[in-house]
Design an enzyme around this catalytic site. Structure first.
Site, PDB file in Angstrom:
ATOM      1  N   GLY A  70      38.666  41.053  44.794  1.00  0.00           N
ATOM      2  CA  GLY A  70      38.638  39.797  44.051  1.00  0.00           C
ATOM      3  C   GLY A  70      37.396  38.981  44.336  1.00  0.00           C
ATOM      4  N   ARG A  74      34.507  37.990  41.531  1.00  0.00           N
ATOM      5  CA  ARG A  74      34.077  36.601  41.291  1.00  0.00           C
ATOM      6  C   ARG A  74      32.585  36.435  41.540  1.00  0.00           C
ATOM      7  NH1 ARG A  74      39.282  35.722  43.239  1.00  0.00           N
ATOM      8  NH2 ARG A  74      38.630  35.604  45.428  1.00  0.00           N
ATOM      9  N   ASP A  87      44.042  46.053  38.851  1.00  0.00           N
ATOM     10  CA  ASP A  87      44.470  45.430  40.094  1.00  0.00           C
ATOM     11  C   ASP A  87      45.980  45.243  40.118  1.00  0.00           C
ATOM     12  OD1 ASP A  87      43.616  44.133  42.649  1.00  0.00           O
ATOM     13  OD2 ASP A  87      44.610  42.414  41.739  1.00  0.00           O
ATOM     14  N   ASP A  91      48.593  47.303  42.478  1.00  0.00           N
ATOM     15  CA  ASP A  91      49.417  46.523  43.409  1.00  0.00           C
ATOM     16  C   ASP A  91      50.854  47.045  43.419  1.00  0.00           C
ATOM     17  OD1 ASP A  91      47.407  44.881  44.275  1.00  0.00           O
ATOM     18  OD2 ASP A  91      47.998  43.147  43.051  1.00  0.00           O
TER      19      ASP A  91
END
EC number: 2.7.8.-
Length: 201
Positions: A70, A74, A87, A91
């Protein structure tokens, strides 16, 4: 609250690693995949062998990839639908592997069917909770309510599984798993009722 402050702390901790990987040309997607493979392999190999403590240590190391990828996305300003889909999907794979590893061990060498059944309920309900939200969003509704967040569920099962491997009486893990199953069932019920109210007005 745990999620908010824990993520802020670990974001600061792992930012240098994320920047290092980016400089080496590693993509966020690659980190996501490697993290999932690591979690799944550790949970499905070490837990069934009865290595609850070391299995938890290895799983925890790879779980942090969820923060690193993450941070990398970003930093690249790359918040794509594909990345979010990958993602979220992986998960679910990682979570299922953790609970499946616990189920396998306590149905076999661990010889504690009660824990195995509780972990099985956590596995099933842990898959249904995010599915309910995703299905709600697919029909234009929202279902982001609930008391059983993924991060808290994962932390709880990893901490108590690890301590069980160090000698903590298994009953503590059983209690935690039962509470997680109840919380997940309550969250699923909340989401179903929330969507029903939105779609029957």
């Amino acid at each position: 609250m745990l999620n908010k402050y824990a993520r802020a702390f670990f974001a600061r901790l792992f930012t240098p690693l994320a920047q290092f990987l980016l400089r080496r040309g590693v993509s966020p997607d690659a980190v996501t995949v490697v993290g999932t493979v690591g979690v799944s392999a550790a949970a499905l190999v070490l837990y069934p062998l009865g290595q609850l403590f070391w299995g938890t240590v290895v799983v925890t190391v790879f779980v942090f990839s969820d923060i690193v990828d993450g941070l990398m996305a970003r930093a690249l300003d790359r918040r794509s639908d594909w990345g979010a889909f990958l993602d979220s999907t992986l998960d679910r794979v990682a979570d299922a592997a953790v609970f499946a590893g616990v189920v396998i061990w306590f149905f076999t060498g661990g010889a504690n069917p009660a824990i195995a059944v509780a972990a099985l309920f956590c596995l099933v309900l842990g898959s249904l909770v995010p599915y309910a939200r995703a299905r709600a969003e697919a029909i234009g509704a929202t279902a982001d309510v609930g008391i059983a967040e993924r991060s808290e569920r994962l932390v709880a099962v990893l901490v108590f599984t690890g301590f069980t491997g160090l000698g903590l009486p298994p009953v503590f893990l059983l209690v935690v798993l039962v509470l997680l199953a109840v919380a997940s069932a309550a969250t699923l019920g909340q989401r179903i009722l929330t969507v029903r109210r939105q779609t029957t007005v």
